[in-house]
Motif scaffolding. Structure first.
Motif, PDB file in Angstrom:
ATOM      1  N   LEU A   1      -4.018 -11.119  14.562  1.00 18.67           N
ATOM      2  CA  LEU A   1      -4.375  -9.698  14.592  1.00 18.67           C
ATOM      3  C   LEU A   1      -5.558  -9.488  13.665  1.00 18.67           C
ATOM      4  CD1 LEU A   1      -3.582  -6.750  15.430  1.00 18.67           C
ATOM      5  CD2 LEU A   1      -2.240  -6.669  13.324  1.00 18.67           C
TER       6      LEU A   1
ATOM      7  N   TYR B   1      -2.430  -9.550   4.627  1.00 20.64           N
ATOM      8  CA  TYR B   1      -3.806  -9.055   4.627  1.00 20.64           C
ATOM      9  C   TYR B   1      -4.183  -8.623   3.218  1.00 20.64           C
ATOM     10  CZ  TYR B   1      -3.686  -8.724   9.731  1.00 20.64           C
ATOM     11  OH  TYR B   1      -3.592  -9.010  11.062  1.00 20.64           O
TER      12      TYR B   1
ATOM     13  N   PHE C   1      -8.639   2.295  11.987  1.00 20.95           N
ATOM     14  CA  PHE C   1      -8.989   0.909  12.240  1.00 20.95           C
ATOM     15  C   PHE C   1      -8.646   0.547  13.678  1.00 20.95           C
ATOM     16  CE2 PHE C   1     -10.122  -0.675   8.099  1.00 20.95           C
ATOM     17  CZ  PHE C   1      -9.453   0.163   7.216  1.00 20.95           C
TER      18      PHE C   1
ATOM     19  N   LEU D   1      -7.585 -11.029   6.972  1.00 21.55           N
ATOM     20  CA  LEU D   1      -6.361 -11.762   7.242  1.00 21.55           C
ATOM     21  C   LEU D   1      -6.338 -13.003   6.354  1.00 21.55           C
ATOM     22  CD1 LEU D   1      -3.805 -12.261   8.933  1.00 21.55           C
ATOM     23  CD2 LEU D   1      -5.257 -13.449  10.588  1.00 21.55           C
TER      24      LEU D   1
ATOM     25  N   LEU E   1     -10.293  -5.176   5.728  1.00 17.51           N
ATOM     26  CA  LEU E   1      -9.004  -5.840   5.909  1.00 17.51           C
ATOM     27  C   LEU E   1      -9.234  -7.289   6.310  1.00 17.51           C
ATOM     28  CD1 LEU E   1      -6.995  -3.092   7.761  1.00 17.51           C
ATOM     29  CD2 LEU E   1      -6.110  -4.384   5.835  1.00 17.51           C
TER      30      LEU E   1
ATOM     31  N   PHE F   1      -1.373  -6.333   1.918  1.00 20.69           N
ATOM     32  CA  PHE F   1      -0.420  -5.843   2.907  1.00 20.69           C
ATOM     33  C   PHE F   1       0.305  -7.000   3.568  1.00 20.69           C
ATOM     34  CE2 PHE F   1      -1.217  -1.375   3.163  1.00 20.69           C
ATOM     35  CZ  PHE F   1      -2.552  -1.198   2.844  1.00 20.69           C
TER      36      PHE F   1
ATOM     37  N   PHE G   1      -9.028  -6.929  12.481  1.00 25.92           N
ATOM     38  CA  PHE G   1      -9.411  -5.526  12.389  1.00 25.92           C
ATOM     39  C   PHE G   1     -10.919  -5.338  12.362  1.00 25.92           C
ATOM     40  CE2 PHE G   1      -5.461  -3.285  11.625  1.00 25.92           C
ATOM     41  CZ  PHE G   1      -4.598  -4.315  11.292  1.00 25.92           C
ATOM     42  N   GLY G   2     -11.341  -4.164  12.806  1.00 27.20           N
ATOM     43  CA  GLY G   2     -12.704  -3.727  12.585  1.00 27.20           C
ATOM     44  C   GLY G   2     -12.871  -3.214  11.166  1.00 27.20           C
TER      45      GLY G   2
END
Lengths: 115, 116
Positions: free
Chosen positions: B104, A35, B91, A45, A43, A91, B106-107
């Motif tokens: 996966l 990320y 998050f 991906l 964030l 990350f 995220f907001g």
């Protein structure tokens, strides 16, 4: 405690230089994520792997970014050439499926500054 | 494609009080996982709580609990007896099941301020 290990923790580099970030996932984890976090984009991906095979790298700029897993204990994210807009925290996260759920664990991040 | 939305960029709460952070998501999958992560100024991503979509019971972890409304695609986080150490960015995250993409996402995050 098992943890995801990322190196380097901090990196300052000049525009145009190659940058390689490394990640050691938790032993036994078969899924690895990369990320990027910035103030503007949050964030994002970039890429992720399952059993070392790339599943999705659609979030990654292909012209300058590349991600690989040469073996189960190492994931790499390379930027060549780097640009100031690549400055961010990167990350790595890993996970595996268990009887109790699917938890993803994050490394502490690699803080990249491109000047 | 799945999306996660946190509509509250910032929230504040008085120490010892209760606060609820909102999260909604969009998906066509019936089986998935939802998470709340905490990110303090150190930038470390810390798992707070996890919910499996097939479970009707709301997850709880000490002072943290969720209100999972599957039909409404809502997943809010309640923090009880707020402490100064709870101040961080939170998050909400959605994960597709491993037999699908396993992705996966995220907001945008909610910054929580705790006032003494």
């Amino acid at each position: 405690d098992a943890r995801v290990t990322q190196t380097p923790r901090h990196k300052v580099t000049e525009m145009g230089q190659e940058v390689t970030m490394r990640c050691q996932p938790i032993l036994g984890h078969n899924t690895v994520f990369w990320y990027r976090q910035t103030m503007m984009q949050g964030l994002e991906l970039l890429a992720y792997f399952r059993n070392r095979a790339p599943l999705d790298d659609s979030g990654m700029p292909k012209d300058r970014f590349s991600a690989e897993m040469p073996d189960a204990t190492l994931a790499t994210l390379k930027i060549q050439p780097s640009e100031p807009r690549d400055s961010a925290v990167y990350f790595c996260a890993s996970g595996r499926r268990t009887a109790t759920g699917n938890t993803i664990y994050f490394g502490e991040g690699s803080w990249l500054t491109v000047v | 494609a799945q999306t996660v939305t946190q509509s509250q960029p910032e929230m504040s709460v008085q120490e010892a009080e209760t606060v609820t952070l909102s999260c909604t998501y969009d998906t066509s999958e019936s089986d998935y996982y939802l998470f709340w992560y905490k990110q303090p100024p150190s930038r470390q991503m810390i798992l707070v709580i996890r919910q499996e979509a097939y479970k009707q019971q709301n997850a709880t972890e000490n002072r943290f609990s969720v209100n999972f409304q599957k039909a409404a695609k809502s997943f809010s986080l309640k923090i009880s007896d707020s402490q100064l150490g709870d101040a961080a960015m939170y998050f909400c995250a959605y994960r597709s099941p491993p037999y699908n993409t396993g992705k996966l996402i995220f907001g945008q995050g909610t910054t929580l301020q705790v006032k003494p």
